[in-house]
Design a protein around this motif. Structure first.
Motif, PDB file in Angstrom:
ATOM      1  N   ASP A 177       0.367  -7.606  16.440  1.00 32.18           N
ATOM      2  CA  ASP A 177       0.510  -6.251  15.683  1.00 32.18           C
ATOM      3  C   ASP A 177       0.442  -6.287  14.227  1.00 32.18           C
ATOM      4  N   PRO A 178      -0.416  -5.848  13.474  1.00 28.50           N
ATOM      5  CA  PRO A 178      -0.074  -5.757  11.986  1.00 28.50           C
ATOM      6  C   PRO A 178       0.915  -4.839  11.677  1.00 28.50           C
ATOM      7  N   LEU A 179       1.800  -5.338  10.832  1.00 26.98           N
ATOM      8  CA  LEU A 179       2.933  -4.591  10.495  1.00 26.98           C
ATOM      9  C   LEU A 179       2.239  -3.746   9.278  1.00 26.98           C
ATOM     10  N   LEU A 180       2.319  -2.293   9.582  1.00 22.30           N
ATOM     11  CA  LEU A 180       1.560  -1.213   8.722  1.00 22.30           C
ATOM     12  C   LEU A 180       2.587  -0.147   9.197  1.00 22.30           C
ATOM     13  N   MET A 181       3.686   0.225   8.555  1.00 19.91           N
ATOM     14  CA  MET A 181       4.415   1.527   8.765  1.00 19.91           C
ATOM     15  C   MET A 181       4.600   2.216   7.532  1.00 19.91           C
ATOM     16  N   GLU A 182       4.893   3.568   7.849  1.00 20.14           N
ATOM     17  CA  GLU A 182       5.216   4.296   7.031  1.00 20.14           C
ATOM     18  C   GLU A 182       6.837   4.271   6.592  1.00 20.14           C
ATOM     19  N   ARG A 212     -11.981  -2.760  -1.879  1.00 18.48           N
ATOM     20  CA  ARG A 212     -12.687  -3.201  -0.789  1.00 18.48           C
ATOM     21  C   ARG A 212     -11.552  -3.560   0.219  1.00 18.48           C
ATOM     22  N   ILE A 213     -11.810  -3.290   1.357  1.00 20.16           N
ATOM     23  CA  ILE A 213     -10.890  -3.426   2.822  1.00 20.16           C
ATOM     24  C   ILE A 213     -11.833  -4.375   3.688  1.00 20.16           C
ATOM     25  N   ASP A 214     -11.288  -5.653   3.993  1.00 26.15           N
ATOM     26  CA  ASP A 214     -11.718  -6.609   5.057  1.00 26.15           C
ATOM     27  C   ASP A 214     -11.454  -6.335   6.386  1.00 26.15           C
ATOM     28  N   ALA A 215     -10.332  -5.291   6.734  1.00 24.12           N
ATOM     29  CA  ALA A 215      -9.876  -5.516   8.144  1.00 24.12           C
ATOM     30  C   ALA A 215     -10.837  -4.796   9.071  1.00 24.12           C
ATOM     31  N   ASP A 216     -10.465  -5.184  10.342  1.00 25.56           N
ATOM     32  CA  ASP A 216     -11.443  -4.472  11.382  1.00 25.56           C
ATOM     33  C   ASP A 216     -11.134  -2.999  11.634  1.00 25.56           C
ATOM     34  N   ALA A 217     -11.824  -2.550  12.463  1.00 25.42           N
ATOM     35  CA  ALA A 217     -12.404  -1.109  12.534  1.00 25.42           C
ATOM     36  C   ALA A 217     -10.851  -0.475  12.908  1.00 25.42           C
ATOM     37  N   ASP A 218     -10.011  -1.004  13.598  1.00 21.13           N
ATOM     38  CA  ASP A 218      -8.828  -0.458  14.247  1.00 21.13           C
ATOM     39  C   ASP A 218      -7.880  -0.567  13.116  1.00 21.13           C
ATOM     40  N   THR A 262      -8.408  -0.877   9.768  1.00 21.77           N
ATOM     41  CA  THR A 262      -9.042   0.099   8.761  1.00 21.77           C
ATOM     42  C   THR A 262      -8.695   1.536   9.152  1.00 21.77           C
ATOM     43  N   ALA A 263      -8.592   1.883  10.202  1.00 22.41           N
ATOM     44  CA  ALA A 263      -8.259   3.226  10.591  1.00 22.41           C
ATOM     45  C   ALA A 263      -6.994   3.550  10.340  1.00 22.41           C
ATOM     46  N   ARG A 264      -6.246   2.783  10.754  1.00 20.27           N
ATOM     47  CA  ARG A 264      -4.615   2.783  10.623  1.00 20.27           C
ATOM     48  C   ARG A 264      -4.194   2.859   9.094  1.00 20.27           C
ATOM     49  N   MET A 265      -4.909   1.931   8.252  1.00 20.22           N
ATOM     50  CA  MET A 265      -4.654   1.995   7.037  1.00 20.22           C
ATOM     51  C   MET A 265      -5.150   3.555   6.260  1.00 20.22           C
ATOM     52  N   ILE A 282       4.528   2.946   2.192  1.00 22.15           N
ATOM     53  CA  ILE A 282       4.236   2.227   3.383  1.00 22.15           C
ATOM     54  C   ILE A 282       4.881   1.058   3.166  1.00 22.15           C
ATOM     55  N   ILE A 283       5.201   0.418   4.199  1.00 24.82           N
ATOM     56  CA  ILE A 283       5.404  -1.162   4.239  1.00 24.82           C
ATOM     57  C   ILE A 283       4.038  -2.015   4.925  1.00 24.82           C
ATOM     58  N   ILE A 284       3.724  -3.015   4.508  1.00 25.09           N
ATOM     59  CA  ILE A 284       2.662  -3.764   5.033  1.00 25.09           C
ATOM     60  C   ILE A 284       2.831  -5.109   5.063  1.00 25.09           C
ATOM     61  N   ARG A 285       2.791  -6.105   5.969  1.00 26.31           N
ATOM     62  CA  ARG A 285       3.066  -7.268   6.049  1.00 26.31           C
ATOM     63  C   ARG A 285       2.040  -8.067   5.026  1.00 26.31           C
TER      64      ARG A 285
END
Lengths: 595, 93
Positions: free
Chosen positions: A415-420, B20-26, B28-31, B63-66
């Motif tokens: 699961d990518p960690l991407l949350m608000e 540029r965003i190199d992520a997959d569709a899922d 990318t949509a969440r981003m 937003i927090i992102i790994r």
């Protein structure tokens, strides 16, 4: 035909709170993205008609890939509604308007409600409501779901709006691939209607984050906050639990026992020592559950859990888990059941299941009781705290070991960690009370069936045949213990103790009570007997086994329900029994060899 | 010629524009749903220790992102000077 309105909005807009405001029903409120999983609906009276309001899961956009978003989208596409009530967070219009335009393309009647308008104003965000409403062609209401301002006006607006749209319609479910157009529209619409100050004044959230997310103060503060939560839970919950236990006992001796004294002895024994004691023991945990949920609701609704995940993710991702799993592990210190239900926030199924497989190793309050009793009985007062501490360390070590060994299954689907990171909020009292009542009702209903069955079975095992002394070698349980002896004697666990472990399978909090029945002694007397019969190696081996050996019935039932099948329940059972035996065996044999 | 940097390497306190965003569709949509999309201006607020997630702000949303997920996002600096602003080679480790 009945009228129906769907409540739609992004996660964290206060949707569930508004739902509660409008309907008075106890919907769950969470400040964690995507917490509402079941579809909640309630009837409300608008003008002269009964209307069903359905609270859809939060969705970021109609093309979302999360389970929540699929559920919401499926509902909108297939169920006829009179209209959509779309709730937006006024402080985040710049990214929420895109959803409005997507929804608009469905051709359904819509009414917008802007939540947290007061918060937006205090941040210097000015919104031209009339222009926005005109440009969108939609009616707009301002509300504060938390404080209730604007809700009567919203009801009024809904009533008139329903009068204009009396017949339910189904959405024009064509695939929306016009996102780029929508983005463009949003930008020009925003430029005309929303004024955002270029640099936001450092709000209180920023100031708090500077301390709580500090590079090296953050983690210690986090542990301190969790410690405080447990202090509150035990400080408030344990006296209440003792009180309830006392009350149930009084009820038993003063009222129930005399009332059924005419029945045969076996029936009295079954009703009192079987059903009543068994179910009563579980019931006494209700106050702890209620307080625990209230404390967790404060942490959860405040927005702090997302920060804890931020702090812990680096360490946890090395074990195949993530920051959220660590938070759940800590929640499991109270009780594994709510912690396991909390795993719903993890979107990837494989990772969610991995997390749920590790939660039973979190040292819950029921096991803590057993350990407190044994350490005080067998170890010196000086050694006891360290023995207890070592068990917590082992609990974490086994969690990590389990995750590390089983992570292969989750690794393909990380699961990518991407949350608000939501702004900090203060939960209101009524929301807390409703939430904890709802959760405890849930706990009782779920636990009920399983535990009654288990308790009855355990009573039967220890009392049949009826002419034998309870739990003696002649009873079914005694014979079972005899068969199990080859398994348990290499661990230094004698037959009487292994019968207590059978009781612990129902609920770990029964172990001490079971020992009292088996040895025919309670309290200090039982401590004395244990001290005489067990040396420290046997006692520690027993505690190690108790820590790991099997999740209690409620936890297994929860695991079964949350994973939608028995497969993982059996896997968890077999795995934990295997690990428990190995650990106790290695410990006991090594310690004996060294002596 | 603009030199792009991975969002995961941008130091805290800096402002950048998603190029540029190199992520997959899922993903990318969440981003996109959280405001991480092409052309958006984001501020890196802080980076957690031990190579943990980073916190970025897009508009009013935090937003927090790994770090590994942030590595899929390429950015250029937002500089009042305009198009000439580029990251120096040394800033993209």
């Amino acid at each position: 035909m009945s009228k129906r309105i769907a409540l739609v909005g992004m996660p964290n807009t206060g949707k569930s709170t508004l739902f509660n405001r409008l309907t008075g029903a106890g919907a769950r409120v969470g400040n964690w993205p995507g917490l509402t999983v079941e579809l909640l609906s309630a009837k409300l009276l608008l003008g002269d008609s009964m209307v069903e309001l359905v609270d859809l899961p939060g969705l970021h956009n109609l093309h979302g890939f999360s389970e929540d978003e699929r559920v919401a989208r499926h509902f909108i596409e297939t169920q006829p509604v009179n209209g959509l009530l779309v709730l937006l967070n006024a402080t985040q219009l710049e990214r929420q308007l895109a959803l409005v335009l997507q929804l608009k393309a469905l051709g359904l009647p819509m009414l917008l409600a802007l939540n947290m308008a007061d918060e937006a104003a205090s941040r210097g965000i000015r919104i031209q409501i009339e222009t926005l409403s005109e440009q969108l062609g939609l009616p707009i209401c301002l509300v504060s779901a938390k404080h209730g301002q604007g809700v009567p006006e919203l009801r009024q607006a809904l009533t008139t709006w329903l009068r204009d749209n009396p017949n339910p319609v189904t959405a024009q479910a064509r695939v929306l691939r016009e996102d780029d157009d929508i983005e463009h529209n949003v930008d020009s619409l925003l430029a005309r209607t929303v004024h955002v100050p270029p640099v936001l004044s450092a709000s209180r959230t920023d100031r708090l984050d500077r301390i709580l997310l500090h590079p090296w103060l953050g983690l210690p503060l986090f542990l301190l906050i969790m410690l405080l939560v447990f202090q509150i839970v035990y400080g408030l919950g344990t006296p209440l639990q003792d009180g309830l236990g006392w009350l149930l006992d009084e009820l038993k001796t003063g009222w129930i026992a005399p009332a059924i004294s005419g029945l045969p002895a076996w029936a009295i024994s079954f009703l009192l020592e079987g059903l009543y004691d068994g179910i009563g023991t579980v019931m006494t945990f209700l106050p702890i559950i209620v307080v625990f949920f209230m404390a967790m609701a404060v942490v959860e609704d405040s927005g702090y859990l997302a920060r804890a995940a931020f702090l812990m993710d680096a360490l946890m991702s090395r074990m195949g888990l993530d920051g959220r799993a660590f938070v759940l592990q800590l929640m499991g210190f109270g009780c594994n059941v709510p912690a396991m239900m909390g795993a719903r926030v993890i979107r990837s199924r494989a990772q969610r299941i991995l997390t749920m497989m590790t939660i039973p190793f979190s040292l819950c309050s029921a096991r803590l009781q057993v350990f407190l009793f044994f350490t005080t009985a067998v170890f010196s007062p000086l050694a006891a705290p360290w023995v207890l501490f070592s068990l917590y360390v082992i609990s974490f070590a086994i969690t990590f070991l389990t995750a590390w060994i089983w992570r292969g299954r989750a690794r393909h689907n990380i699961d990518p960690l991407l949350m608000e990171l939501p702004p900090y909020r203060l939960p209101t009292l009524s929301v807390l009370a409703r939430q904890s009542l709802r959760e405890s009702g849930h706990f009782l209903r779920q636990a009920g069936g399983f535990i009654i069955l288990g308790v009855a079975l355990v009573w039967f095992l220890t009392h049949f045949p009826l002419d034998a002394a309870p739990a003696s070698p002649a009873t079914l349980a005694g014979r079972l213990a005899g068969w199990m002896a080859p398994i348990f004697s290499p661990l230094g666990i004698d037959q009487l103790l292994s019968i207590a472990l059978l009781f612990g399978f129902v609920a770990k909090e029964v172990v001490i009570g079971a020992l009292a029945v088996i040895y025919g002694a309670g309290g200090d007397e039982l401590s004395g007997i244990l001290n005489q019969r067990l040396d420290w190696v046997q006692a520690y081996s027993f505690m190690l086994f108790t820590l790991v050996y099997t999740p209690c019935l409620s936890t297994l039932a929860t695991l079964r329900r949350e994973t939608g099948g028995s497969r993982y329940m059996w896997a968890s059972l077999v795995w934990s029994l295997g690990v428990a035996w190995m650990i106790s065996f290695v410990f006991y044999q090594t310690a004996r060899a060294l002596q | 010629m603009t030199h792009l940097c991975s969002l995961s390497t941008v130091p805290a306190g800096r402002c950048c524009v998603i190029a540029r965003i190199d992520a997959d569709a899922d993903l990318t949509a969440r981003m996109r749903a959280l405001g991480l999309q092409l052309g958006r201006r984001v501020h890196v607020m802080r980076r957690s220790p031990f190579k943990g997630p980073i916190q970025v702000r897009s508009g009013q949303t935090d937003i927090i992102i790994r770090r590994s997920d942030a590595g899929l996002i390429q950015v250029r600096p937002c500089d009042p000077g305009g198009d000439t602003a580029v990251f120096k080679e040394s800033e993209c480790a």
